[in-house]
Write a protein that holds these residues in place. Structure first.
Motif: not given
Length: 328
Positions: A263-267
């Motif tokens: 899971v993209d932690g910045q998007n």
């Protein structure tokens, strides 16, 4: 059958109300909090925010619950920036993430402070996951003005983290966050020392230990040394560099357990539970043999997200693990 564990690397965004309350409290300056010196109003605000993020994880169905690290204004450097023998220098940019923090300058012996242990003591859960910076990353983010050379400093940081762990309450899992193994990998003569430092910290807890790496893939030689560390799992950033992560696993092997940063932690785009589950299956299809356990997590900390998106990503992770139970 792989046991899927929904979790996160911690370091959460402060709830919006807490940002407002803390900024209004007299004498409060971002980053200037030292355990024991906080006034009761500040301590109460952090406790209310902590309870809120713990409840959010529980409500989302996560299998491991972190404290949230809401006081960690300086992110991974926090355990040093609050230490009495560390001078916090000017603002620096640690990694390429558009966030800036202070430079911890170690000027004396690193004795255990109990700061992180006190945070964990305030969490009421049977599924506690502790979070610490890994020793190599913490040493990389700091400036040594006391120990004298890189090897001695790394050894001191490892001993300091191990001593801090001694005071932790019982926890199921420990995530050691080691992005510097990717961003600023050790030189040839430090590769082995970095692995030994991780060993030292891991030996200080009876919990399962996950060394979570991110911002890309660990270089081959560094990864080979990391495999020598006596930890239960290595974490991989499949968002930033899936191909190189798979190469390390298939070329050099990995532990019987794994942490999958899916899971993209910045998007702010929120992955669906079905997408996360498909990504888990994709990693499993690309690697052999099956893992005993897979920690399904974001690739990075979630600090960078708006609170509503952060909460949505928690829910997606919890729902993805629930889907796996249904499939089983």
């Amino acid at each position: 059958m792989t046991d899927l564990i929904a979790t996160t690397p911690g370091l959460y965004p402060l709830p919006d109300w807490a940002k407002d309350d803390l900024s209004d409290l007299k004498g409060h300056q971002k980053g200037d909090l030292i355990s024991g010196d906080e006034g009761p109003e500040i301590a109460d605000a952090y406790q209310r925010a902590r309870s809120e993020v713990v409840d959010a994880q529980t409500d989302a169905g996560l299998d491991r619950v972190v404290e949230g690290q809401l006081r960690w204004d300086d992110m991974l450097a926090h355990p040093l920036t609050t230490h009495e023998n560390v001078e916090t220098g000017g603002i620096v940019r640690y990694y390429d993430n558009n966030n800036f923090y202070r430079d911890p300058q170690v000027q004396g012996e690193l004795t255990p402070s109990g700061d992180v242990a006190a945070e964990l003591d305030a969490v009421d859960t049977d599924a506690l996951q502790a979070v610490l910076p890994g020793p190599y990353s913490l040493a990389d983010l700091a400036t040594d003005e006391h120990y004298g050379d890189e090897a001695a400093f790394l050894d001191a940081i490892a001993t300091y983290l191990a001593d801090e762990l001694d005071g932790f309450p019982s926890h199921e899992t420990l995530f050691l966050l080691e992005p510097s193994l990717v961003e600023n990998p050790p030189e040839d003569d430090v590769d082995e020392l970095a692995s030994e430092a991780i060993d030292r910290v891991a030996a200080a807890t009876d919990a399962d230990v996950v060394v979570h790496t991110y911002w890309g893939a660990v270089p081959e030689k560094t990864y080979a040394h990391l495999m020598d560390a006596d930890v239960d799992a290595i974490g991989f950033d499949f968002v930033t560099d899936a191909d190189a992560s798979l190469y390390n696993i298939n070329e050099y092997g990995t532990k019987d357990q794994i942490a999958m940063g899916l899971v993209d932690g910045q998007n702010t785009l929120v992955e669906s539970p079905e997408t996360i589950r498909d990504r888990v299956e994709w990693v499993q299809d690309q690697t052999q043999p099956d893992f005993d356990r897979a920690y399904v997590t974001s690739n990075t900390e979630l600090f960078y997200l708006p609170v509503n998106k952060f909460e949505d990503k928690l829910q997606a992770l919890g729902d993805a693990a629930a889907l796996a139970e249904v499939d089983a």
